[in-house]
Design a protein around this motif. Structure first.
Motif, PDB file in Angstrom:
ATOM      1  N   ILE A  10      18.776   9.073  -0.682  1.00 45.09           N
ATOM      2  CA  ILE A  10      19.212   9.592   0.706  1.00 45.09           C
ATOM      3  C   ILE A  10      18.089  10.687   1.255  1.00 45.09           C
ATOM      4  CG2 ILE A  10      20.723  11.642   0.257  1.00 45.09           C
ATOM      5  CD1 ILE A  10      21.541   8.831   2.504  1.00 45.09           C
ATOM      6  N   ARG A  11      17.117  10.881   0.241  1.00 50.72           N
ATOM      7  CA  ARG A  11      15.993  11.513   0.654  1.00 50.72           C
ATOM      8  C   ARG A  11      14.763  10.770   0.939  1.00 50.72           C
ATOM      9  NH1 ARG A  11      16.201  16.593  -3.526  1.00 50.72           N
ATOM     10  NH2 ARG A  11      18.106  17.632  -2.838  1.00 50.72           N
ATOM     11  N   MET A  12      14.881   9.541   0.836  1.00 49.79           N
ATOM     12  CA  MET A  12      13.671   8.772   1.004  1.00 49.79           C
ATOM     13  C   MET A  12      13.415   8.623   2.379  1.00 49.79           C
ATOM     14  SD  MET A  12      13.997   5.093  -1.423  1.00 49.79           S
ATOM     15  CE  MET A  12      15.052   4.223  -0.324  1.00 49.79           C
ATOM     16  N   PRO A  13      11.931   8.304   2.542  1.00 52.66           N
ATOM     17  CA  PRO A  13      11.579   8.039   4.018  1.00 52.66           C
ATOM     18  C   PRO A  13      12.063   6.634   4.342  1.00 52.66           C
ATOM     19  CG  PRO A  13       9.581   8.342   2.651  1.00 52.66           C
ATOM     20  CD  PRO A  13      10.842   8.426   1.685  1.00 52.66           C
ATOM     21  N   HIS A  61      11.976  17.978  -2.833  1.00 56.84           N
ATOM     22  CA  HIS A  61      13.247  18.782  -2.773  1.00 56.84           C
ATOM     23  C   HIS A  61      14.132  18.373  -1.359  1.00 56.84           C
ATOM     24  CE1 HIS A  61      11.715  21.267  -5.709  1.00 56.84           C
ATOM     25  NE2 HIS A  61      10.854  21.422  -5.177  1.00 56.84           N
ATOM     26  N   GLY A  62      13.620  17.251  -0.544  1.00 55.90           N
ATOM     27  CA  GLY A  62      14.441  17.061   0.551  1.00 55.90           C
ATOM     28  C   GLY A  62      13.636  15.927   1.339  1.00 55.90           C
ATOM     29  N   ARG A  63      14.279  15.649   2.604  1.00 57.35           N
ATOM     30  CA  ARG A  63      13.470  14.603   3.394  1.00 57.35           C
ATOM     31  C   ARG A  63      12.212  15.338   4.048  1.00 57.35           C
ATOM     32  NH1 ARG A  63      18.850  13.491   6.434  1.00 57.35           N
ATOM     33  NH2 ARG A  63      20.043  12.868   4.562  1.00 57.35           N
ATOM     34  N   ASP A  64      11.463  14.411   4.535  1.00 58.15           N
ATOM     35  CA  ASP A  64       9.959  14.784   4.995  1.00 58.15           C
ATOM     36  C   ASP A  64       9.537  15.688   3.945  1.00 58.15           C
ATOM     37  OD1 ASP A  64      11.919  15.021   8.356  1.00 58.15           O
ATOM     38  OD2 ASP A  64      10.735  13.438   7.351  1.00 58.15           O
ATOM     39  N   ALA A  65       9.323  15.148   2.768  1.00 61.19           N
ATOM     40  CA  ALA A  65       8.834  16.163   1.662  1.00 61.19           C
ATOM     41  C   ALA A  65       7.677  16.990   1.993  1.00 61.19           C
ATOM     42  CB  ALA A  65       8.807  15.327   0.617  1.00 61.19           C
ATOM     43  N   PHE A  66       6.668  16.259   2.869  1.00 65.65           N
ATOM     44  CA  PHE A  66       5.457  16.700   3.085  1.00 65.65           C
ATOM     45  C   PHE A  66       5.180  18.155   3.992  1.00 65.65           C
ATOM     46  CE2 PHE A  66       1.037  17.603   2.140  1.00 65.65           C
ATOM     47  CZ  PHE A  66       0.344  17.503   3.021  1.00 65.65           C
ATOM     48  N   THR A 114       5.320  12.611   5.192  1.00 66.35           N
ATOM     49  CA  THR A 114       5.708  12.109   3.807  1.00 66.35           C
ATOM     50  C   THR A 114       4.528  12.509   3.236  1.00 66.35           C
ATOM     51  OG1 THR A 114       5.180  10.150   5.352  1.00 66.35           O
ATOM     52  CG2 THR A 114       7.305  10.379   4.650  1.00 66.35           C
ATOM     53  N   LEU A 115       4.697  11.964   1.943  1.00 60.69           N
ATOM     54  CA  LEU A 115       3.948  12.103   0.633  1.00 60.69           C
ATOM     55  C   LEU A 115       2.494  11.598   0.691  1.00 60.69           C
ATOM     56  CD1 LEU A 115       6.553  12.230  -2.336  1.00 60.69           C
ATOM     57  CD2 LEU A 115       5.407  14.072  -1.242  1.00 60.69           C
ATOM     58  N   PHE A 120       0.845  -1.219   0.112  1.00 60.54           N
ATOM     59  CA  PHE A 120       0.111  -0.002   0.019  1.00 60.54           C
ATOM     60  C   PHE A 120       0.970   1.279   0.032  1.00 60.54           C
ATOM     61  CE2 PHE A 120      -4.398   0.968   0.578  1.00 60.54           C
ATOM     62  CZ  PHE A 120      -4.597   2.059   0.585  1.00 60.54           C
ATOM     63  N   MET A 121       1.818   1.212   0.808  1.00 57.95           N
ATOM     64  CA  MET A 121       2.499   2.519   1.068  1.00 57.95           C
ATOM     65  C   MET A 121       3.841   2.859   0.295  1.00 57.95           C
ATOM     66  SD  MET A 121       0.562   3.421   3.322  1.00 57.95           S
ATOM     67  CE  MET A 121       0.924   4.915   3.316  1.00 57.95           C
ATOM     68  N   ILE A 122       4.463   2.048  -0.257  1.00 60.23           N
ATOM     69  CA  ILE A 122       5.746   2.385  -0.778  1.00 60.23           C
ATOM     70  C   ILE A 122       5.440   3.073  -2.166  1.00 60.23           C
ATOM     71  CG2 ILE A 122       7.831   1.322  -2.159  1.00 60.23           C
ATOM     72  CD1 ILE A 122       8.187   1.232   0.767  1.00 60.23           C
ATOM     73  N   PRO A 123       4.528   2.626  -2.860  1.00 59.48           N
ATOM     74  CA  PRO A 123       4.381   3.705  -4.054  1.00 59.48           C
ATOM     75  C   PRO A 123       4.126   4.997  -3.603  1.00 59.48           C
ATOM     76  CG  PRO A 123       3.428   1.591  -4.677  1.00 59.48           C
ATOM     77  CD  PRO A 123       3.789   1.361  -3.074  1.00 59.48           C
ATOM     78  N   LEU A 124       3.296   5.297  -2.351  1.00 55.22           N
ATOM     79  CA  LEU A 124       2.945   6.416  -1.975  1.00 55.22           C
ATOM     80  C   LEU A 124       3.908   7.288  -1.545  1.00 55.22           C
ATOM     81  CD1 LEU A 124      -0.534   5.665  -0.505  1.00 55.22           C
ATOM     82  CD2 LEU A 124       0.027   6.428  -2.646  1.00 55.22           C
ATOM     83  N   LEU A 125       5.095   6.650  -0.611  1.00 54.91           N
ATOM     84  CA  LEU A 125       5.992   7.264   0.052  1.00 54.91           C
ATOM     85  C   LEU A 125       7.165   7.516  -0.955  1.00 54.91           C
ATOM     86  CD1 LEU A 125       6.382   4.793   2.755  1.00 54.91           C
ATOM     87  CD2 LEU A 125       5.974   7.127   3.139  1.00 54.91           C
ATOM     88  N   ILE A 126       7.251   7.128  -2.180  1.00 54.77           N
ATOM     89  CA  ILE A 126       8.364   7.586  -3.165  1.00 54.77           C
ATOM     90  C   ILE A 126       7.672   8.153  -4.097  1.00 54.77           C
ATOM     91  CG2 ILE A 126       9.745   5.596  -2.591  1.00 54.77           C
ATOM     92  CD1 ILE A 126       8.943   4.140  -5.235  1.00 54.77           C
TER      93      ILE A 126
END
Lengths: 327, 613, 195
Positions: free
Chosen positions: B196-199, B530-535, B509-510, B98-104
């Motif tokens: 290196i910006r991925m959750p 543009h960075g970590r914790d994108a949302f 996150t996204l 459920f979450m990986i596509p949403l997180l990336i």
């Protein structure tokens, strides 16, 4: 030495536990958010702190690592020497066979050892993997079908130490216990003599009862038994003729030997069975009632064992119990 | 939209549906597949839990005969096998899906049909394994099936055949998913989302997939060799033929140790997502978290023989593995401290997900510490194969994985289903679970050190095990009840129809930027990161919270079509393995021919079916 | 409709399918590593014969090995031809690759049959068990590869593999190389290293 290592690990584990869990509780209480709180400082990390809390656990682990490696090497050094008692352990589904190569004796499920002497075990299995474990005396060691493993221990105090198979080995793994009876030098010598005597007497003839036939524990000192003493001190022996006959007619003799000096038979060697603390591999109290029930209904008492229900009647079982009590 | 596949399918008389029961059979949507995993895994979890309760009821009294020894041995074997392969792993898979596509920031995984195939094969494996109960032949050799007890001679029934074959089926599902998620995470991140910006959950998932890809082939080989022994009479693990029982142990644990990291790393990832959100500050030491995860995975391949200390491998082997095991405690400790550092200085929002996340930390610390105690090999000779190790692994797998997965469930429930779970019931669930769990498993440390071995269907009176065993059983009943509370919460909350907003927790996150539940295409426009914790970054740039995102039409967005072929191919796989079980029967070759035909037919249609309209 | 062209750019620039086949190959390396390890563990441990030195026919296997090696070259040339849109080059070299594959399988079938007649079965001893399992699984992989290449050949003949779709062939070629590399390990370890 292993105890010391265990206490070392327990000490550090407890210390770390107390420190970290209390830190956690502290954090939860102190930083509890309230409605309307401003956004807290957005800290991303602190290299110095992270280095410290990497280094400190590494140091603590080093404090455990050094004694661990030392102890590992020590536990693998099997003591040798004339004073060491050699024992061979053979695991079976679901009982333990013990042999004393220096003494030429075979027994099952109850291992007598002298106090204060090192016992060196050489172990193997006849069927599947088992594991030999006497919790109060030593760590466990698995037994394999195609290679022998070793273990050693020394009982410092006399007593009865329960043991248990510790590697899942099938349906009755839970009932594959054994007892280690640590005795004084004299007591142990007495035990050995009694066992050796079973080789001199044929299974058909009734053996004289030991000095204290109603004792539950064989820890009481028994005088050395010689053939003359046997003849001289034999009181009115219980009638074991019926039981002796049944032992052969019912086929018990096909699997069990009453002669400790010859390792034969598919099942546990029964020399000394009359005095053992437990039966059915170290867990069922050796009362007359239990023994009779075990003989009559082994598949009910311990379903799956090799010993079949032979259709022994209660009366027959009684006779067999009387007979076995003399061995 | 789906003209070509409908033409093709129409010619064969098959029309993949968009709604209703058949839409679930043909779905290739990662979100629906995630829900399928979650529902199935939860049911298997309850079955495994029931097995545990019967075990505990049997052990409540000494010399008990509630169940026969044979059935007991099936119970504990299936409990372990079920919890590991049919509960924890697929519950993690629910979140991967459920979450990986949403997180990336992606619309789906790299291979949507392969994804569906993984699920159906998993379900087939789970059903196959559990069907053994119907034949009174459930696996009974322990979840690690040691040779030579597992040989035909000492396990003559079908039990261990069900085990070996069932695990092979599950292995196929895991490997397919491993390839899928590995490629997805490496290759389908939104623009600007450098690794290196991925959750952190995405990182832990990536590492987990790598572990699956490298460790499952080893157990596959071990199981193949066992199957050959049992079905064809080879002697790989038969001592009389020269076979070495130690080989089984080495092969199994080279898989088995990475497997436990497969079970815990996703949990680590979930905690790393939950703690920052409910502390309102970022994860402390992101880089260390990522690298420690990588290090744990790498080292995890070098510690396997710490499961074999009692086999007498010699002082050098024992020392090497003891030291390696201690070494792995360092990156694990770093993670725990970093999590605590995340919460430190924060503004803790005590919502249900946070309860479970904090509970995770507390319980995992204990499990980790008993693990360090195990690493001292000579001391381990008392602890291994006793209830002490049972305590240890339940603290890390239940206190660790299950607590974390539960945190994830409460955290992501609004996003997945579009409504909130009740907070009061959630907290009740937590306290019952925490108390029940500790009552059940803490005493096991003691009873194990007092000499109670594991996997025993009963124990004699007079050894001092009675009172603690009884306490453990009461604890287990409380633990079981806590899950009834959860089920009640789910039912009540689903019925309440209170709609959840897109961003109920002020997430970082996204996935929180899109409606709850997400629309099929996930993002109307793939975001640029543009960075970590994108949302959080996006919200900050917009001066605080974002407005509720509208549901849009999604016209012009290409999505993969639903398909029957993953389901059919999974059926083919199942038939093939069932045929293996019957290979020497009268109709053996016929079964095999039939199975292979179904499989080839399905693969053929799958390959030549257009993936997108 | 070209699925490849519809996909957005990937994070690494490598197409998903190519990354997937590489990932799969990585996993399969562990599969064969385990089988080879088992062979090595049991090397010299058979309780009864036949033993390797008694029945191996090294010259025959060497020819098969050479053919397999050459087939990797041929598949590179075929892929080249496909990417260039050179139909003759593509299909010609692909046919050669498939032929080599058939020869290799034929060699193995002959070898297995010969061993059976010499009394070596999987059940006979540890050598038989580990040898047949290892080379049998390798042979199965070769067979699957040959089937895959044949289906590409058929699709190629029907004109369904233009340069834009060369990736599908490239996946098969990569798999074929992998199968070859595994054999490059098996050949010396099993056949040449003899005690």
């Amino acid at each position: 030495m292993v105890d010391k290592l265990f206490r070392t690990t327990l000490f550090w584990a407890t210390l770390v536990f107390v420190l970290t869990e209390s830190a956690l509780v502290f954090i939860i209480v102190k930083f509890r958010g309230k409605p309307g709180d401003p956004e807290p400082k957005q800290v991303h990390g602190n290299t110095m702190v992270e280095v410290i809390w990497t280094a400190i656990p590494a140091l603590v682990l080093a404090m455990i690592a050094v004694p661990t490696v030392r102890t590992i090497f020590r536990t693998y050094e099997i003591p040798t020497g004339a004073d060491v008692l050699q024992v061979e352990v053979i695991g079976h589904q679901w009982w333990w066979e013990f042999r004393y190569p220096q003494l030429g004796l075979t027994t099952a499920n109850e291992l007598h050892v002298p106090v204060g002497r090192t016992v060196a075990l050489k172990m193997i299995t006849q069927d599947v993997l088992h594991s030999f474990w006497i919790p109060q005396l030593a760590g466990k060691r698995d037994v394999f079908p195609n290679r022998s493993t070793t273990l050693w221990f020394k009982a410092e105090e006399a007593g009865d130490y329960p043991g248990q198979c510790a590697e899942f080995c099938g349906i009755q793994h839970g009932r594959m216990a054994f007892q280690v009876i640590a005795q004084t030098t004299d007591e142990f010598a007495g035990y050995v003599s009694r066992m050796e005597a079973t080789g001199a007497v044929s299974p058909a003839a009734p053996a004289a009862p030991p000095a204290d036939s109603t004792a539950a524990k064989p820890a009481a000192a028994a005088p050395a038994l010689t053939t003359t003493t046997l003849a001289a001190t034999a009181p009115a022996a219980p009638d074991t003729a019926a039981g002796a006959q049944l032992f052969m007619m019912k086929g018990c003799i096909g699997c069990h030997s009453l002669n400790a000096t010859k390792p034969m038979g598919i099942g546990p060697n029964l020399a000394g069975i009359g005095q053992r603390l437990y039966i059915a591999a170290g867990w069922l109290k050796n009362t007359d009632a239990n023994l009779a029930n075990w003989i009559q209904h082994p598949q009910t008492v311990k379903h799956g064992v090799l010993m079949p229900d032979l259709g022994v009647t209660p009366a027959e079982a009684q006779s067999l119990v009387v007979y076995l009590r003399q061995h | 939209m789906a003209t070509s596949v409908l033409d093709h399918a129409g010619a064969a008389g098959i029309h993949p549906e968009k709604t209703g029961f058949l839409s679930w059979i043909t779905t290739v949507d990662h979100k629906k597949i995630g829900i399928l995993y979650g529902a199935s895994a939860f049911i298997f979890f309850l079955i495994g839990g029931l097995e545990a309760l019967v075990i505990r009821l049997q052990l409540m009294k000494p010399d008990n005969n509630l169940v026969s020894p044979e059935f007991y041995n099936q119970l504990f074997t299936m409990h372990g096998t079920t919890m590991i392969f049919l509960a924890v792993m697929p519950l993690s898979a629910m979140f991967f899906n459920f979450m990986i596509p949403l997180l990336i920031g992606a619309r789906d995984v790299a291979f949507p049909r392969l994804n569906a195939f993984s699920y159906w094969v998993f379900l087939a494996g789970g059903l196959f394994l559990n069907s053994s109960f119907l034949f009174n032949a459930a696996p009974n050799g322990g979840w690690f099936g040691y040779a030579n007890l597992s040989s035909k001679q000492y396990s003559p029934g079908l039990n261990m055949d069900f085990w070996a074959i069932g695990l092979q089926i599950l292995g196929i599902a895991s490997l397919a998913a491993g390839v899928n998620f590995f490629v997805t995470i490496i290759n389908m991140r939104a623009p600007g989302m450098k690794l290196i910006r991925m959750p952190v959950f995405a990182w832990m998932t990536l590492i987990t997939q790598l572990l699956v890809l490298l460790s499952f082939p080893v157990i596959t080989v071990a199981l193949i060799l066992l199957m050959f022994d049992r079905l064809f009479g080879t002697n790989f693990f038969v001592p009389l033929g020269g076979g070495d029982t130690m080989l089984w142990q080495h092969l199994f644990w080279v898989f088995g140790h990475p497997e436990v990291y497969i079970l815990i790393l996703p949990a680590f990832g979930i905690i790393s997502e939950v703690l920052p959100v409910f502390s309102r500050k970022p994860l402390f030491g992101y880089t260390a978290m990522v690298f420690s995860g990588c290090f744990i995975a790498f080292l995890g391949f070098g510690v396997w023989a710490h499961h074999m200390f009692s086999t007498g491998m010699g002082p050098i082997a024992d020392s090497v593995f003891a030291l390696a095991t201690m070494l792995i405690a360092i990156p694990t400790g770093v993670k725990i401290f970093n999590w605590m550092g995340t919460v430190w200085g924060g503004s803790i929002q005590m919502k249900t997900p946070m309860y479970f996340a904090l509970g995770f930390i507390a319980m995992f610390i204990m499990g980790g510490l008993s693990g360090v105690m195990h690493s001292a090999a000579p001391a381990d000779l008392q602890q291994t194969d006793s209830y002490f190790v049972v305590a240890h692994f339940h603290y890390v797998l239940f206190g660790g994985s299950i607590f974390a997965l539960t945190a994830g469930a409460y955290y992501w429930w609004p996003k997945m289903f579009g409504h909130m779970l009740d907070e009061g019931l959630g907290k009740l669930h937590f306290w019952l679970m925490l108390i029940g769990f500790n009552l059940t498993f803490f005493p096991m440390h003691i009873v194990g050190l007092e000499g109670m071995p594991r996997r025993v269907y009963t124990y004699p009176a007079g050894l001092g095990f009675e009172s603690l065993n009884r306490l453990e059983t009461y604890g287990a009943l409380i633990l079981g009840f806590s899950f009834l509370v959860f089920i009640f919460n789910v039912i009540k909350s689903t019925r309440s129809k209170v709609h959840a907003p897109a961003d109920p927790w002020n997430g970082a996150t996204l996935e929180w930027a899109i409606p709850s539940p997400p629309q099929e295409f996930n993002f109307p426009v793939i975001p640029t990161v543009h960075g970590r914790d994108a949302f959080w970054e996006e919200k900050r740039a917009h001066g605080g919270m974002m407005p509720e995102p509208p549901r849009v039409s999604g016209a012009g967005i290409h999505l993969p079509n639903p398909s029957y072929w993953p389901f059919m191919a999974a059926v083919g796989v199942l038939l093939l393995f069932i045929a293996l079980l019957h290979h020497d029967g009268k109709f053996g070759p016929l079964y095999i021919f039939g199975a292979v035909s179904v499989l080839f037919y399905s693969i053929f249609h799958w390959v030549f079916e257009p993936a997108e309209g | 409709m070209d699925a490849h062209a519809l996909h957005p750019a990937t994070s690494t620039g490598i197409p998903n399918r190519k990354l997937a086949i590489w990932t799969f190959i990585g996993s399969e390396c562990l599969f064969f590593a385990s089988l080879i390890s088992v062979y090595l563990v049991y090397k010299g441990k058979s309780l009864v014969g036949p033993y390797p030195s008694e029945i191996f026919e090294i010259p025959l296997v060497t020819v098969g090995t050479a053919l397999l090696l050459f087939s990797s070259l041929f598949v590179v040339l075929a892929l080249n031809g496909c990417e260039q849109g050179n139909r003759k080059k593509f299909l010609g070299w692909l046919a050669m690759t498939i032929l080599c594959g058939f020869f290799f399988i034929g060699m193995q079938v002959y070898e297995f049959t010969h061993f059976f007649h010499e009394g070596l079965t999987m059940q006979k001893n540890l050598f038989g068990a580990s040898f047949f399992t290892l080379t049998g699984f390798h042979g199965t992989h070769v067979t699957i590869g040959v089937i895959w290449l044949i289906s590409i050949f058929i699709e190629g003949v029907r004109g369904h593999v233009p340069p834009a779709k060369a990736l599908n062939f490239e996946m098969a070629a990569l798999y074929w190389h992998f199968v070859d590399v595994v054999w490059i390990v098996i050949f010396p370890v099993v056949y040449l290293m003899n005690s």
